[in-house]
Scaffold this motif. Structure first.
Motif, PDB file in Angstrom:
ATOM      1  N   ASP A   1       0.885  -1.174   0.000  1.00  0.00           N
ATOM      2  CA  ASP A   1       0.000   0.000   0.000  1.00  0.00           C
ATOM      3  C   ASP A   1       0.924   1.226   0.000  1.00  0.00           C
ATOM      4  O   ASP A   1       1.399   1.655   1.052  1.00  0.00           O
ATOM      5  N   HIS A   2       1.163   1.771  -1.197  1.00  0.00           N
ATOM      6  CA  HIS A   2       2.232   2.781  -1.309  1.00  0.00           C
ATOM      7  C   HIS A   2       1.794   4.190  -0.905  1.00  0.00           C
ATOM      8  O   HIS A   2       2.589   5.130  -1.024  1.00  0.00           O
ATOM      9  N   HIS A   3       0.542   4.317  -0.432  1.00  0.00           N
ATOM     10  CA  HIS A   3       0.111   5.636   0.021  1.00  0.00           C
ATOM     11  C   HIS A   3      -1.075   5.513   0.961  1.00  0.00           C
ATOM     12  O   HIS A   3      -2.188   5.215   0.536  1.00  0.00           O
ATOM     13  N   CYS A   4      -0.849   5.744   2.230  1.00  0.00           N
ATOM     14  CA  CYS A   4      -1.961   5.735   3.177  1.00  0.00           C
ATOM     15  C   CYS A   4      -1.650   6.696   4.320  1.00  0.00           C
ATOM     16  O   CYS A   4      -0.589   7.334   4.351  1.00  0.00           O
ATOM     17  N   HIS A   5      -2.597   6.839   5.211  1.00  0.00           N
ATOM     18  CA  HIS A   5      -2.450   7.692   6.396  1.00  0.00           C
ATOM     19  C   HIS A   5      -2.777   6.865   7.633  1.00  0.00           C
ATOM     20  O   HIS A   5      -3.255   5.735   7.515  1.00  0.00           O
ATOM     21  N   GLY A   6      -2.577   7.443   8.790  1.00  0.00           N
ATOM     22  CA  GLY A   6      -2.923   6.742  10.015  1.00  0.00           C
ATOM     23  C   GLY A   6      -4.432   6.657  10.200  1.00  0.00           C
ATOM     24  O   GLY A   6      -5.187   7.489   9.694  1.00  0.00           O
ATOM     25  N   VAL A   7      -4.866   5.627  10.951  1.00  0.00           N
ATOM     26  CA  VAL A   7      -6.295   5.512  11.266  1.00  0.00           C
ATOM     27  C   VAL A   7      -6.489   5.861  12.743  1.00  0.00           C
ATOM     28  O   VAL A   7      -5.557   5.817  13.546  1.00  0.00           O
ATOM     29  N   ARG A   8      -7.710   6.197  13.083  1.00  0.00           N
ATOM     30  CA  ARG A   8      -8.016   6.654  14.442  1.00  0.00           C
ATOM     31  C   ARG A   8      -7.825   5.535  15.451  1.00  0.00           C
ATOM     32  O   ARG A   8      -8.282   4.411  15.252  1.00  0.00           O
ATOM     33  N   ARG A   9      -7.139   5.865  16.569  1.00  0.00           N
ATOM     34  CA  ARG A   9      -6.882   4.860  17.606  1.00  0.00           C
ATOM     35  C   ARG A   9      -8.012   4.768  18.631  1.00  0.00           C
ATOM     36  O   ARG A   9      -8.066   3.831  19.417  1.00  0.00           O
ATOM     37  N   ASP A  10      -8.921   5.751  18.598  1.00  0.00           N
ATOM     38  CA  ASP A  10      -9.944   5.832  19.640  1.00  0.00           C
ATOM     39  C   ASP A  10     -11.299   5.340  19.146  1.00  0.00           C
ATOM     40  O   ASP A  10     -11.545   5.241  17.952  1.00  0.00           O
ATOM     41  N   ASP A  11     -12.170   5.016  20.073  1.00  0.00           N
ATOM     42  CA  ASP A  11     -13.530   4.628  19.714  1.00  0.00           C
ATOM     43  C   ASP A  11     -14.276   5.850  19.199  1.00  0.00           C
ATOM     44  O   ASP A  11     -14.128   6.951  19.726  1.00  0.00           O
TER      45      ASP A  11
END
Lengths: 381, 381, 381
Positions: A20-30
């Motif tokens: 996956d050569h381009h992504c961002h972080g995902v939310r760690r919280d509910d």
């Protein structure tokens, strides 16, 4: 998931791990329903009264493909899906969805980093994958603008910081499409014009950078760094959020800049591209250093995404296509990007084999190149 | 007419009455072949020697779908079709075709009103449907320019007339795409610049208005009226006749104006859009107040129309899509618009259900929203 | 090659001889792998290290469709294909591929003539077909610029030479899309401005002409000639090589010029058009003198080409579509252009007949018109 009549070699190649050569972080919280809905789609605003962002292609896709990963039936109601998400907790949800995607390496644009988003390293850990960094140029510039006192500082610090950040990264990324459009003057701005613009900039550094002179200066500084370290530069093009002027996001508008980079041998990677993906495939077909990916388009067009991959395949050389999910905030985006990439490629390749246009061996080879081989070569993973 | 394997719920939703949120009057008189041919397609010129406008997708569609409504076999020769039309008489032909469309409410753009066209009320009576009015801004302006003596009169009268006309209407419509293109300056013009431009205008009021300052003034005056009465504003975008410059009719070019209207809560309805319907769907997906419809595109692309609806569905939120026939002159346009909308949606929805992407219940709900529900909500019918 | 369930009348019409209304000469000499690869695609540069231009849609199509014409199995490795090509020799290869295309008349753009390319007459002899000439305007201008001493000579000679060349030709061709883009000022430049520009031009005549004033002068001089001799003017639009700026190659950008030519009755033929083929079909539908063809697009998109023909057919009048292969260098291009035209039309027409949209007789008639009838009428062959 894939059609039953797909040749085994093609199926195996499509189910192999993806880069996956381009992504961002995902939310760690509910996430509350309101928070979750704001992360469906690119509007960043609540749905109009009486409507819901679940009533979109992406919303339907979450219920179809992500529900089973959380142990639910396909097509469950949004409230049921969100209830189950809450029940499992964000950590477990992220692990399940990131791992379901079958991604073996994440290249994470860290320009949107925030405490509530997983870092690049965490994306790798949660997803059971490797993780590397893509440096977002405009974020580096913002940091420098916030701290520099005078124009010469600004220019020197920008160069030094880009060198330092690039040393730990596998690529750079520009969002100039958002800031002044891709129809920018392709030439390197003069030192005098940059100093004057930097002085204006430093008088109000909290403003988002939109000055074309400084944006071009940033880009050309990045070009110097990229050339020294043989790093690709990713460009946001086409589909994005409401900050964009889509009529200035056609990658063909930056043909002059692409041409200027050709002798330097710097790979130019066009992201998203929709609805200009045909223009992007054309650029990849005539310029040896241009690569292309429809990125987040697949996730957001969902049930309609196969046609877009088909259109990309009309002209893109097999060694020029990449895969990315561009997930941001929701791990659902990562899984869906992988699902629709595999489904779309399976359809396109399957039809080519069935009609006798391509051999199964060629189709399998193309699947491998687009899914991971090309990214490994371009980013030297 | 619809595929036999379509789930019943989807079929029922697609065969339910439609709201045609944008159409014009059809001719009340019997038409010669030459007159009829001029109303096939958007060229407004006779077909080149040795050719006929029946040799177009729309011409073929008339023979395929309208012939049976007049009691003929599909695919009859043009002369047979026109003979039968003559035999039945325009009144009967109009009643049959308008009623065959299954439209329950017509929103009629009255800007092209003429003695030989059915009025909005007559469209309703002939079609067995309700009828409401959409006010064409440029027509109101022309009336005012014809009667105003000085610039201040022009400005005052324009505002008063728009208020008066809007009081009886359910929406406004702009054809600024035809007059100066959609890449217009989105800001409200200054009073001084409007007065100067109005004085120029009044020196030759019979000319078609093309001055961008007055066109923007007209639009912003309409915005004031629309906000007070919560009326949507329709915009012609994309496909149209030979007066258009298609390279200036991309709705993405008016992103700045759309952004300016967002806080005012005025619905912006993009009509036709082809070949920029993907841009239009993108705008509808990122701006909460933007709605979209491919309108007359379906009628004119006919046998090829399903792909265009498919492409619109790639990104359009389910609560943002509308239906219109944009019929003008020929009642055939109304019937064909409805036929190809139903066929195209049936194909798109049927494939989604068959592949497991959507549940049948979701597909039926989307069919209902696009066919009438969204229009009832937006226009408050 | 064509689907087995295609009605006989449609099959016969599609297999009938084609008029290739736009092509170039193919190489007469045996080609090394490096030479051959440079002629696959439009990049004109070697493939990046570790890759090959055979890994493109066109490369795969050569292995699929041209290998059997040379007596090989489909999908043979590139080296095997090139070995066989060498074994047979260029003359035999050219004869086999040109004749396999089923082209009955070649209209050859002679602007790229070179000793190693077959001439128009040789294309005809090798292909067992008639051959006529299309005069490339910019080539004539270059010849004149090389020999003229002063501006008045330049202008007079240009007019005389165009008259002389046109006397032996069936059409003219402009590549102004490459030189200054299609968004040029549509008006005829003043004599004074042309003289000034010509004087600048003659000071360095070896440069490729890019001055918009002289390009417009050339075009308007050609218009005078075309009108006197009733010759069509072809325009390169859309897809081409890396010299192009695709964002300035949309044929809709020359709407003003098209409008200016309408009263003169000169046919305007839009070539290639991709990815603006929908805009081109729109222009052909609203202007009686505009014709359209997706040309080399089909060859290069190969396995993905059917959708492009489908999209062209959405709006193009049946009497406005033409066929060309735009082959250049490789006779493979001629065969593949014909293969994908026939396959794509078979798919599009077959579906229309099967769904009951068109009668088989109408579909056969449309196939005939697009394959040869329209070209015979427009070029008066």
């Amino acid at each position: 998931m894939l059609p039953v009549d797909l040749p085994d070699a093609v199926r195996d190649a499509l189910l192999a791990p993806l880069v996956d050569h381009h992504c961002h972080g995902v939310r760690r919280d509910d996430l509350s329903r309101a928070q979750f809905e704001l992360l469906i789609g690119e509007s960043r605003t609540p749905a109009p009264p009486g409507t819901t962002h679940f009533d979109t292609p992406l919303g339907a896709a979450i219920r179809r493909w992500c529900a089973p990963v959380l142990g639910l039936e396909p097509h469950v109601a949004p409230a049921v899906y969100l209830g189950r998400r809450q029940e499992l907790g964000a950590g477990e949800v992220n692990r399940r969805l990131l791992q379901a995607s079958g991604v073996v390496a994440f290249l994470v644009d860290t320009g949107l980093e925030a405490p509530d988003l997983l870092s690049a390293a965490e994306m790798g850990r949660h997803g059971g994958a490797a993780a590397d960094e893509i440096v977002r140029l405009e974020q580096v510039e913002q940091d420098i603008a916030d701290s520099a006192a005078v124009a010469v500082d600004y220019m020197d610090s920008l160069g030094e910081e880009l060198v330092a950040r690039a040393a730990r990264a596998v690529g750079l990324k520009s969002i100039i499409a958002y800031r002044c459009g891709l129809d920018f003057d392709p030439s390197r701005p003069s030192r005098g014009s940059v100093i004057a613009a930097a002085n204006r900039r430093l008088s109000d550094p909290r403003e988002r950078l939109v000055d074309p002179i400084l944006l071009r200066h940033l880009l050309w500084t990045a070009v110097d760094v990229a050339r020294d370290r043989a790093l690709p530069i990713q460009f946001h093009t086409g589909y994005g959020d409401a900050d964009l002027d889509m009529s200035r996001a056609d990658p063909a508008q930056m043909t002059g800049f692409i041409r200027a980079l050709q002798p330097l041998g710097i790979p130019v990677v066009l992201l998203h591209c929709y609805p200009f993906h045909r223009q992007a495939a054309y650029l990849a077909s005539v310029f040896p250093h241009v690569y292309v990916d429809v990125g987040l388009t697949l996730t957001h067009t969902a049930a309609g995404s196969a046609r877009i991959l088909d259109e990309l395949l009309e002209l893109v050389p097999f060694h020029k296509q990449l895969f990315s999910s561009d997930c941001y905030g929701l791990a659902e985006g990562c899984h869906l990007g992988a699902v629709y990439f595999r489904l779309g490629m399976a359809g396109a390749l399957g039809r080519r084999v069935e009609s006798g246009e391509w051999s199964a061996a060629d189709a399998a080879r193309v699947a491998h190149m687009a899914g991971s081989g090309n990214a490994r070569r371009v980013y030297r993973l």
